[in-house]
Design a protein around this motif. Structure first.
Motif, PDB file in Angstrom:
ATOM      1  N   VAL A  64       0.850  -1.126  -0.041  1.00 49.67           N
ATOM      2  CA  VAL A  64       0.174   0.034  -0.042  1.00 49.67           C
ATOM      3  C   VAL A  64       0.934   1.443   0.171  1.00 49.67           C
ATOM      4  CG1 VAL A  64      -1.678   1.414   1.491  1.00 49.67           C
ATOM      5  CG2 VAL A  64      -1.886  -1.027   1.100  1.00 49.67           C
ATOM      6  N   GLN A  65       1.867   1.272   1.003  1.00 50.20           N
ATOM      7  CA  GLN A  65       2.626   2.475   1.017  1.00 50.20           C
ATOM      8  C   GLN A  65       3.464   2.517  -0.266  1.00 50.20           C
ATOM      9  OE1 GLN A  65       4.868   2.626   4.575  1.00 50.20           O
ATOM     10  NE2 GLN A  65       3.288   2.585   5.965  1.00 50.20           N
ATOM     11  N   LEU A  66       4.310   1.575  -0.872  1.00 48.12           N
ATOM     12  CA  LEU A  66       5.190   1.745  -1.782  1.00 48.12           C
ATOM     13  C   LEU A  66       4.336   2.120  -3.193  1.00 48.12           C
ATOM     14  CD1 LEU A  66       7.733   1.363  -3.212  1.00 48.12           C
ATOM     15  CD2 LEU A  66       7.430  -0.962  -3.539  1.00 48.12           C
ATOM     16  N   LEU A  67       3.321   1.630  -3.546  1.00 44.39           N
ATOM     17  CA  LEU A  67       2.382   1.737  -4.571  1.00 44.39           C
ATOM     18  C   LEU A  67       2.030   3.081  -4.764  1.00 44.39           C
ATOM     19  CD1 LEU A  67       0.377  -1.450  -5.071  1.00 44.39           C
ATOM     20  CD2 LEU A  67       2.580  -0.913  -6.132  1.00 44.39           C
ATOM     21  N   SER A  68       1.560   3.785  -3.636  1.00 40.08           N
ATOM     22  CA  SER A  68       0.987   5.053  -3.413  1.00 40.08           C
ATOM     23  C   SER A  68       2.079   6.154  -3.617  1.00 40.08           C
ATOM     24  CB  SER A  68       0.585   5.297  -2.050  1.00 40.08           C
ATOM     25  OG  SER A  68       1.794   5.389  -1.141  1.00 40.08           O
ATOM     26  N   THR A  69       3.441   5.802  -3.562  1.00 38.60           N
ATOM     27  CA  THR A  69       4.532   6.618  -4.177  1.00 38.60           C
ATOM     28  C   THR A  69       4.650   6.849  -5.583  1.00 38.60           C
ATOM     29  OG1 THR A  69       6.379   5.088  -4.443  1.00 38.60           O
ATOM     30  CG2 THR A  69       5.687   5.950  -2.098  1.00 38.60           C
ATOM     31  N   LEU A  70       3.980   5.856  -6.443  1.00 41.61           N
ATOM     32  CA  LEU A  70       4.033   6.242  -7.812  1.00 41.61           C
ATOM     33  C   LEU A  70       3.265   7.184  -8.416  1.00 41.61           C
ATOM     34  CD1 LEU A  70       3.680   2.239  -8.667  1.00 41.61           C
ATOM     35  CD2 LEU A  70       5.660   3.565  -8.859  1.00 41.61           C
ATOM     36  N   TYR A  71       2.372   7.876  -7.412  1.00 40.24           N
ATOM     37  CA  TYR A  71       1.473   8.930  -8.071  1.00 40.24           C
ATOM     38  C   TYR A  71       1.710  10.153  -7.238  1.00 40.24           C
ATOM     39  CZ  TYR A  71      -0.682   4.384  -9.632  1.00 40.24           C
ATOM     40  OH  TYR A  71      -0.946   3.466  -9.919  1.00 40.24           O
ATOM     41  N   ASP A  72       1.500  11.301  -7.712  1.00 42.03           N
ATOM     42  CA  ASP A  72       1.519  12.584  -7.227  1.00 42.03           C
ATOM     43  C   ASP A  72       0.103  12.899  -6.780  1.00 42.03           C
ATOM     44  OD1 ASP A  72      -0.219  13.516  -9.323  1.00 42.03           O
ATOM     45  OD2 ASP A  72       1.574  14.541 -10.480  1.00 42.03           O
ATOM     46  N   ALA A  73      -0.037  14.253  -6.124  1.00 43.78           N
ATOM     47  CA  ALA A  73      -1.312  14.465  -5.521  1.00 43.78           C
ATOM     48  C   ALA A  73      -2.413  14.507  -6.357  1.00 43.78           C
ATOM     49  CB  ALA A  73      -0.991  15.860  -4.720  1.00 43.78           C
ATOM     50  N   ASP A  74      -2.012  14.769  -7.560  1.00 42.79           N
ATOM     51  CA  ASP A  74      -3.233  14.825  -8.785  1.00 42.79           C
ATOM     52  C   ASP A  74      -3.687  13.445  -9.195  1.00 42.79           C
ATOM     53  OD1 ASP A  74      -3.664  17.700  -8.732  1.00 42.79           O
ATOM     54  OD2 ASP A  74      -1.761  17.956  -9.540  1.00 42.79           O
ATOM     55  N   GLY A 131      -1.414  11.708 -10.852  1.00 38.32           N
ATOM     56  CA  GLY A 131      -0.345  11.619 -12.317  1.00 38.32           C
ATOM     57  C   GLY A 131       0.803  10.934 -11.825  1.00 38.32           C
ATOM     58  N   ASN A 132       1.703  10.837 -12.690  1.00 40.72           N
ATOM     59  CA  ASN A 132       2.906  10.157 -12.664  1.00 40.72           C
ATOM     60  C   ASN A 132       3.877  10.834 -11.631  1.00 40.72           C
ATOM     61  OD1 ASN A 132       5.384   8.446 -13.395  1.00 40.72           O
ATOM     62  ND2 ASN A 132       5.843  10.304 -14.136  1.00 40.72           N
ATOM     63  N   GLY A 182      -4.670  13.449 -12.991  1.00 41.34           N
ATOM     64  CA  GLY A 182      -3.719  14.038 -13.878  1.00 41.34           C
ATOM     65  C   GLY A 182      -4.258  15.630 -14.078  1.00 41.34           C
ATOM     66  N   THR A 183      -3.045  16.194 -14.944  1.00 40.67           N
ATOM     67  CA  THR A 183      -3.009  17.668 -15.187  1.00 40.67           C
ATOM     68  C   THR A 183      -2.810  17.740 -16.866  1.00 40.67           C
ATOM     69  OG1 THR A 183      -0.631  17.857 -14.739  1.00 40.67           O
ATOM     70  CG2 THR A 183      -2.128  18.397 -13.013  1.00 40.67           C
ATOM     71  N   SER A 221       1.474   6.804 -17.627  1.00 47.02           N
ATOM     72  CA  SER A 221       0.719   6.452 -16.675  1.00 47.02           C
ATOM     73  C   SER A 221       1.100   5.016 -16.149  1.00 47.02           C
ATOM     74  CB  SER A 221      -0.498   6.537 -17.255  1.00 47.02           C
ATOM     75  OG  SER A 221      -0.768   5.398 -18.150  1.00 47.02           O
ATOM     76  N   ILE A 222       0.598   4.847 -15.062  1.00 45.86           N
ATOM     77  CA  ILE A 222       0.887   3.511 -14.234  1.00 45.86           C
ATOM     78  C   ILE A 222      -0.413   2.861 -13.846  1.00 45.86           C
ATOM     79  CG2 ILE A 222       2.349   2.264 -12.520  1.00 45.86           C
ATOM     80  CD1 ILE A 222       4.441   4.225 -12.711  1.00 45.86           C
ATOM     81  N   THR A 223      -0.611   1.722 -13.934  1.00 46.02           N
ATOM     82  CA  THR A 223      -1.982   1.187 -13.416  1.00 46.02           C
ATOM     83  C   THR A 223      -1.766  -0.065 -12.763  1.00 46.02           C
ATOM     84  OG1 THR A 223      -3.100   2.163 -15.165  1.00 46.02           O
ATOM     85  CG2 THR A 223      -4.240   0.603 -13.915  1.00 46.02           C
ATOM     86  N   VAL A 224      -2.085  -0.333 -11.680  1.00 47.05           N
ATOM     87  CA  VAL A 224      -1.877  -1.604 -10.786  1.00 47.05           C
ATOM     88  C   VAL A 224      -3.141  -2.547 -11.594  1.00 47.05           C
ATOM     89  CG1 VAL A 224      -2.024  -2.801  -8.713  1.00 47.05           C
ATOM     90  CG2 VAL A 224      -0.947  -0.642  -8.924  1.00 47.05           C
ATOM     91  N   THR A 225      -2.834  -3.528 -12.412  1.00 49.69           N
ATOM     92  CA  THR A 225      -3.954  -4.254 -12.907  1.00 49.69           C
ATOM     93  C   THR A 225      -4.447  -5.410 -12.172  1.00 49.69           C
ATOM     94  OG1 THR A 225      -2.284  -5.443 -14.176  1.00 49.69           O
ATOM     95  CG2 THR A 225      -3.379  -3.311 -15.162  1.00 49.69           C
ATOM     96  N   GLY A 226      -3.698  -5.805 -11.035  1.00 51.67           N
ATOM     97  CA  GLY A 226      -3.890  -7.065 -10.249  1.00 51.67           C
ATOM     98  C   GLY A 226      -2.965  -7.278  -8.978  1.00 51.67           C
ATOM     99  N   ILE A 227      -3.658  -7.941  -8.088  1.00 51.72           N
ATOM    100  CA  ILE A 227      -3.174  -8.367  -7.019  1.00 51.72           C
ATOM    101  C   ILE A 227      -3.379  -9.508  -6.381  1.00 51.72           C
ATOM    102  CG2 ILE A 227      -2.842  -7.443  -4.398  1.00 51.72           C
ATOM    103  CD1 ILE A 227      -3.751  -4.758  -5.024  1.00 51.72           C
TER     104      ILE A 227
END
Length: 472
Positions: free
Chosen positions: A254-264, A266-267, A301-302, A314-320
């Motif tokens: 949860v913590q690591l994947l959240s770092t892939l995205y900015d506040a909007d 986006g990447n 995104g912006t 863009s980065i998407t988590v497509t499966g867990i």
């Protein structure tokens, strides 16, 4: 021929154009019937599915091409996979030599399809083609068996109009594993290099601006996909006894994947680049209508919406893979595996994008958790050179068939093998066309084909073939 400077003598006469239009119109019911027969074959090339259906689909496509009566050779062929000794899924290759100095055009589509998913999510059976209103529903109805039939039906119309003794060279390559990564694609190109060589290549695997407006795809994002295993423990432990002192893999994920995205949203990965380009007007209301974005949920995104889709990463988590809610116990999870799918903007290689993502993950992983990356898939982005005569002919054919000017558009998805085509045939001009529209829902439940778009796509290609046959 491979001369990109062929003189422009490509306009068919008005009677020939009228005859082509009539041939396409009269042949439309047969094209829809043949497409329906292809849709009934569940040709999923993914592991875990019955691949005899892929073979049966290839045989059906071969029969359709043989039935045209214009090819010197029609064959089903398999090429070795990129790794190992196994062969890829069956592809169909048909060829006809050019005569009297005419160009050769290669027509590409694929006959394999995505898995249907849960039948309960479909309003109609996924492999029983069903016409509702002006749309044909079924898995592969749009992506990409309609592309296959656009090629077949356009050649039928050309033959009906000009006879089978025309001079245009033709190669038709109908792949059987596009939806599972085109793992034998490069070897197939090498194996059939001479048969596939062409002046222009039509890739019928994209879409249109809407059901009334044609589009030529001029930009495609690349892709990076891989599995990421996150581990913190060598066995599960009681969450009540050790929770709060021991980090489990889910917490790290949860913590690591959240770092892939900015506040909007986006990447946020340093080293992933964007491509600057102008985009047509595309309001948020259209995005909501085409994606089903729920009321109250905002886009991410912006920048312009289309720039986010066409020309930014863009980065998407497509499966867990993790314990299901039903089977969850009060334990700290020792490891979690996720699948990441990243889209790479034109101008950046997939390899450099992978390196940037790997560096980000290793830098930001908390608590010293262990990371393992596997099953890496790479596909480079692509920008079309729109300055050639084939692009001009294709845009003219689209305008004539649709009665509207062509939109040059980017696509957020990826067709990685186009970069392989360009590398193998650097002098060939690439035309990325398609039969889809924003409501086709390719890969999703209730995939469908707009029959008006199908008609105009066939007419476009028939007019293009006639133009190329008139070239000297």
């Amino acid at each position: 021929m491979t001369d990109s400077q062929l003189p422009d003598t490509s306009s068919p006469t008005a009677p020939a154009e009228g005859a082509l239009r009539n041939a396409v119109q009269h042949g439309l019911p047969a094209a829809i019937a043949d497409l329906s027969n292809l849709v009934r074959i569940p040709s999923v090339a993914w592991d875990g599915f019955d691949h005899s259906h892929v073979q049966r689909s290839a045989e059906a496509v071969r029969a359709l091409l043989e039935g045209l009566g214009v090819f010197d050779s029609v064959q089903i062929s398999r090429a070795p996979l990129e790794t190992g000794d196994m062969l890829g899924q069956p592809a169909v290759l048909a060829t006809r030599a050019a005569r009297n100095g005419k160009p050769t055009i290669l027509l590409y589509a694929h006959h394999d399809v995505q898995p249907p998913g849960d039948d309960a999510d479909w309003d109609t059976p996924p492999f029983e083609p069903t016409v509702l209103g002006d749309r044909l529903y079924g898995r592969g109805a749009a992506d990409d068996k309609a592309g296959v039939m656009a090629h077949v039906a356009s050649i039928r119309a050309l033959t009906e109009t000009l006879g089978s003794d025309f001079d245009l060279g033709l190669a038709v390559f109908i792949e059987g594993e596009e939806e599972c990564g085109s793992l034998s694609f490069t070897n197939f190109l090498e194996q059939h290099r001479e048969q596939l060589a062409a002046d222009a290549i039509v890739v019928a695997d994209s879409g249109n601006w809407d059901v009334e407006t044609p589009a030529l795809t001029v930009g495609l994002r690349g892709n990076v996909a891989f599995r990421l295993k996150i581990s913190t423990l060598d066995h599960a432990s009681h969450s009540g006894m050790f929770g709060g002192a021991v980090p489990d893999a889910m917490l790290v994920a949860v913590q690591l994947l959240s770092t892939l995205y900015d506040a909007d949203g986006g990447n946020a990965v340093a080293g992933l680049t964007a491509h600057e380009q102008q985009t047509p007007e595309y309001p948020e209301s259209q995005l909501r209508a085409e994606t089903g974005l729920l009321d109250g949920v905002s886009p991410i995104g912006t920048g312009s919406i289309l720039s986010r889709i066409w020309s930014k990463p863009s980065i998407t988590v497509t499966g867990i893979d993790a314990p299901s809610v039903k089977n969850a116990s009060n334990t700290l999870v020792p490891s979690v595996t996720v699948k990441l799918s990243a889209r790479v903007a034109p101008g950046q290689s997939a390899a450099s994008a992978l390196q940037a993502i790997q560096s980000h993950l290793s830098t930001h992983v908390p608590y010293g958790a262990k990371l393992e990356i596997s099953h890496v898939e790479l596909g480079n982005p692509f920008l079309v050179d729109t300055s050639g005569w084939a692009v001009a002919d294709a845009k003219d054919a689209m305008t004539e068939a649709w009665g509207k000017d062509v939109v040059e558009m980017g696509v957020g998805g990826s067709i990685p093998f186009i970069a392989d085509l360009v590398e193998m045939f650097p002098k060939a001009q690439i035309l990325v066309t398609g039969v889809e529209d924003p409501d086709s829902r390719a890969h999703a439940p209730n995939e469908s084909l707009h029959l008006g778009v199908f008609h105009r796509a066939i007419l476009t290609e028939a007019l293009l073939l006639a133009k190329l046959n008139a070239r000297a």
